[in-house]
Design a protein around this motif. Structure first.
Motif, PDB file in Angstrom:
ATOM      1  N   LEU A 274      -6.808  -0.382   2.171  1.00 55.77           N
ATOM      2  CA  LEU A 274      -5.695  -1.265   2.502  1.00 55.77           C
ATOM      3  C   LEU A 274      -6.143  -2.577   3.137  1.00 55.77           C
ATOM      4  N   ARG A 275      -7.372  -2.636   3.613  1.00 58.56           N
ATOM      5  CA  ARG A 275      -7.824  -3.784   4.405  1.00 58.56           C
ATOM      6  C   ARG A 275      -7.733  -5.105   3.645  1.00 58.56           C
ATOM      7  N   GLY A 276      -7.983  -5.087   2.342  1.00 61.97           N
ATOM      8  CA  GLY A 276      -7.960  -6.319   1.570  1.00 61.97           C
ATOM      9  C   GLY A 276      -6.659  -6.590   0.849  1.00 61.97           C
ATOM     10  N   ARG A 277      -5.609  -5.813   1.143  1.00 60.06           N
ATOM     11  CA  ARG A 277      -4.330  -6.008   0.455  1.00 60.06           C
ATOM     12  C   ARG A 277      -3.662  -7.308   0.903  1.00 60.06           C
ATOM     13  N   ASP A 278      -2.734  -7.787   0.065  1.00 55.55           N
ATOM     14  CA  ASP A 278      -2.083  -9.072   0.329  1.00 55.55           C
ATOM     15  C   ASP A 278      -1.283  -9.058   1.625  1.00 55.55           C
ATOM     16  N   PHE A 279      -0.600  -7.949   1.924  1.00 50.86           N
ATOM     17  CA  PHE A 279       0.238  -7.923   3.124  1.00 50.86           C
ATOM     18  C   PHE A 279      -0.607  -7.999   4.392  1.00 50.86           C
ATOM     19  N   VAL A 280      -1.841  -7.464   4.350  1.00 48.04           N
ATOM     20  CA  VAL A 280      -2.734  -7.578   5.507  1.00 48.04           C
ATOM     21  C   VAL A 280      -3.226  -9.008   5.648  1.00 48.04           C
TER      22      VAL A 280
ATOM     23  N   LEU B 128      -1.078  -1.459   9.103  1.00 48.10           N
ATOM     24  CA  LEU B 128      -1.873  -0.356   8.564  1.00 48.10           C
ATOM     25  C   LEU B 128      -1.288   1.003   8.924  1.00 48.10           C
ATOM     26  N   VAL B 129      -0.941   1.185  10.187  1.00 47.39           N
ATOM     27  CA  VAL B 129      -0.416   2.492  10.613  1.00 47.39           C
ATOM     28  C   VAL B 129       0.866   2.873   9.874  1.00 47.39           C
ATOM     29  N   PRO B 130       1.872   1.972   9.715  1.00 44.86           N
ATOM     30  CA  PRO B 130       3.071   2.355   8.951  1.00 44.86           C
ATOM     31  C   PRO B 130       2.776   2.743   7.510  1.00 44.86           C
ATOM     32  N   HIS B 131       1.825   2.068   6.869  1.00 40.23           N
ATOM     33  CA  HIS B 131       1.494   2.410   5.490  1.00 40.23           C
ATOM     34  C   HIS B 131       0.782   3.763   5.388  1.00 40.23           C
ATOM     35  N   LEU B 132       0.163   4.174   6.469  1.00 37.98           N
ATOM     36  CA  LEU B 132      -0.526   5.467   6.477  1.00 37.98           C
ATOM     37  C   LEU B 132       0.289   6.539   7.197  1.00 37.98           C
ATOM     38  N   ALA B 133       1.558   6.254   7.473  1.00 39.85           N
ATOM     39  CA  ALA B 133       2.391   7.201   8.225  1.00 39.85           C
ATOM     40  C   ALA B 133       2.487   8.584   7.578  1.00 39.85           C
ATOM     41  N   PRO B 134       2.699   8.689   6.242  1.00 40.90           N
ATOM     42  CA  PRO B 134       2.745  10.043   5.650  1.00 40.90           C
ATOM     43  C   PRO B 134       1.438  10.813   5.842  1.00 40.90           C
ATOM     44  N   LEU B 135       0.309  10.112   5.698  1.00 44.04           N
ATOM     45  CA  LEU B 135      -0.979  10.766   5.911  1.00 44.04           C
ATOM     46  C   LEU B 135      -1.140  11.202   7.360  1.00 44.04           C
TER      47      LEU B 135
END
Length: 298
Positions: free
Chosen positions: A167-173, A191-198
């Motif tokens: 996720l580090r290189g994604r546009d939203f970051v 980052l944390v919200p995108h990884l919330a299910p995990l």
């Protein structure tokens, strides 16, 4: 913002029902057995030693005449508290170390990765046994939870680091960085919200894994003997309980541990569908392919 909800799955509902049942028992169970059923988990009754289940003692009594139902209910609360605290500690450490290391990179990432690898190569069970034996009988349930949590974060940290790297290189970051947000803000708000299910799945299995770990420590005699937990009940049943026909001393706590593990697996089906859109698409396609009766014949 659209709210996430678990898929409409019978497996997930069953898992949540089992988990909810244990939570309710842990919260109100000790009060019910003490003040409503008038049972005690500690009172000795030398006239009813190792008594089989009866109307007076629904799950029988142990070698000291203590009511096993009361001890099982009290053990539910203690085991869940240990699992919850240990799971929160392990998941929090794994989340902070894994995601922060992946995002910051450089020497910091190399340092936390080396630390994670050290904990990964350490044999988990022997380490738990050594530390658990050293502090045996010291402190309350939180000491056991602390030991399990501090020794069980490494695998989760590596998993979250791998996901955060993607996720580090994604546009939203990148967009968040361009508007001048701090690194901590990017980690917490993006980052944390995108990884919330995990993270949710990791917390669930960390809680269950901690309960298993405590049960294992108690079973081999490395647990805190002053605690009433599911594992300690199995330990106190003794090695000859099965051969003596005293199944009621170890089957109920063992069944509770197995049921909680089953609930975690069932709930994980729902979390997987949230985190993996392909599973949701496949499920909808499967429902459309189911033939419906009453249609026109070819």
């Amino acid at each position: 913002m659209r709210r996430l909800k678990l898929p409409d799955s019978t497996k997930v509902r069953i898992g949540l029902a089992i988990l909810g049942f244990f939570i309710v028992v842990a919260i109100i169970g000790p009060t019910v057995v003490t003040h409503v059923m008038h049972l005690s988990a500690t009172d000795l009754d030398t006239d009813h030693l190792r008594e089989a289940p009866s109307a007076d003692h629904w799950l029988g009594t142990d070698a000291n005449g203590r009511d096993l139902l009361a001890r099982l209910v009290l053990g539910t609360r203690t085991s869940l508290l240990i699992g919850l605290l240990a799971g929160l500690i392990a998941t929090s450490l794994a989340t902070v170390i894994g995601i922060t290391g992946a995002y910051v990179g450089g020497r910091f990432d190399a340092l936390v990765t080396a630390c994670t690898n050290v904990f990964l190569v350490l044999p988990g069970l022997p380490l738990l046994i050594i530390v658990g034996s050293y502090v045996k009988g010291r402190g309350g349930w939180w000491v056991t939870a602390l030991i399990i949590g501090l020794t069980g974060w490494a695998a989760g940290a590596r998993q979250k680091r791998a996901q955060a790297l993607s996720l580090r290189g994604r546009d939203f970051v990148t967009a968040t960085e361009l508007i001048g947000e701090s690194r901590w803000r990017v980690v917490v708000s993006e980052l944390v919200p995108h990884l919330a299910p995990l993270i949710a799945a990791s917390l669930l299995f960390s809680v269950v894994g901690a309960i298993f770990a405590e049960a294992g420590l108690a079973f081999i005699g490395a647990g805190n003997p002053s605690l009433i937990t599911w594992g300690m009940l199995i330990n106190l049943a003794g090695p000859n309980a099965l051969f003596n026909g005293e199944w009621y001393t170890f089957v109920p706590p063992a069944a509770c541990i197995a049921a909680l593990g089953t609930a975690a697996g069932l709930i994980n089906f729902g979390i997987d569908e949230i985190s993996n859109p392909r599973l949701r698409v496949a499920g909808r396609r499967g429902q459309r392919l189911i033939p419906v009766g009453g249609g026109r014949n070819g």
